[in-house]
Design an enzyme around this catalytic site. Sequence first.
Site, mmCIF file in Angstrom:
data_model
loop_
_atom_site.group_PDB
_atom_site.id
_atom_site.type_symbol
_atom_site.label_atom_id
_atom_site.label_comp_id
_atom_site.label_asym_id
_atom_site.label_seq_id
_atom_site.Cartn_x
_atom_site.Cartn_y
_atom_site.Cartn_z
ATOM 1 N N LEU A 22 0.953 -0.556 0.145
ATOM 2 C CA LEU A 22 -0.163 -0.035 0.440
ATOM 3 C C LEU A 22 0.671 1.254 0.088
ATOM 4 O O LEU A 22 2.063 1.442 0.441
ATOM 5 C CB LEU A 22 -1.321 0.128 1.144
ATOM 6 C CG LEU A 22 -2.134 -1.470 1.274
ATOM 7 C CD1 LEU A 22 -2.739 -1.013 2.469
ATOM 8 C CD2 LEU A 22 -2.953 -1.249 -0.032
ATOM 9 N N GLY A 62 1.636 -9.219 5.415
ATOM 10 C CA GLY A 62 2.293 -8.175 7.245
ATOM 11 C C GLY A 62 2.774 -7.154 6.239
ATOM 12 O O GLY A 62 1.885 -6.679 5.226
ATOM 13 N N GLY A 63 2.418 -6.366 7.685
ATOM 14 C CA GLY A 63 1.680 -4.750 7.727
ATOM 15 C C GLY A 63 0.627 -4.086 6.619
ATOM 16 O O GLY A 63 -0.283 -5.304 7.121
ATOM 17 N N ASP A 64 1.154 -3.308 5.428
ATOM 18 C CA ASP A 64 0.393 -3.166 4.557
ATOM 19 C C ASP A 64 1.041 -3.749 3.342
ATOM 20 O O ASP A 64 0.913 -3.608 2.356
ATOM 21 C CB ASP A 64 0.246 -2.069 4.680
ATOM 22 C CG ASP A 64 2.274 -1.394 3.662
ATOM 23 O OD1 ASP A 64 2.722 -2.009 4.306
ATOM 24 O OD2 ASP A 64 2.075 0.230 3.455
ATOM 25 N N GLU A 65 1.062 -5.300 3.308
ATOM 26 C CA GLU A 65 1.188 -5.968 2.039
ATOM 27 C C GLU A 65 0.291 -7.294 2.095
ATOM 28 O O GLU A 65 0.092 -8.090 3.216
ATOM 29 C CB GLU A 65 2.886 -7.061 2.609
ATOM 30 C CG GLU A 65 3.823 -5.239 2.341
ATOM 31 C CD GLU A 65 5.685 -5.732 2.676
ATOM 32 O OE1 GLU A 65 6.304 -5.303 1.442
ATOM 33 O OE2 GLU A 65 5.086 -6.681 2.971
#
Length: 152
Positions: A22, A62-65
Amino acid sequence: LEQAIAQTRRRDGHLALLFLDLDGFKPVNDRHGHRVGDELLRHVARQLKVCIREVDTAARIGGDEFAVILNDVAIRTGVERTAGMILESFKHPIIIDNALVSVGSSIGIAIFPNDGDDPTTLLANADTAMYAAKRKGKGAFCFFSEIKRELV
């Protein structure tokens, strides 16, 4: 991904792995807090579900992935169409907890078996292609095959 590769290998077919990062998520999270950030991630997941077929898979890795597995892809234009739909779905801001927020996405695409014949290689190559998409100016997608020549 292992299962999708095994099934695709048995059918002697192709699948596409889209690796999404993102664009602009961190500022949203920092400015509006984790609750808004979490809701934005749920919104992204819903948008991905709208853009893909029932036989495909989307997952937050994970995270914004996020990763999307497009099964049984026969032609590149179908993969391009889906990637374009995903990018388009993020073009409009949304309101979460009275905050107007928006994100974009950069997408890297690797095709099995051409760009890797195991999950690790396919993910690494899709990730490499995603960074190439970011270098294009974000809000874009890039196939690993387009940058493979530069890496050799």
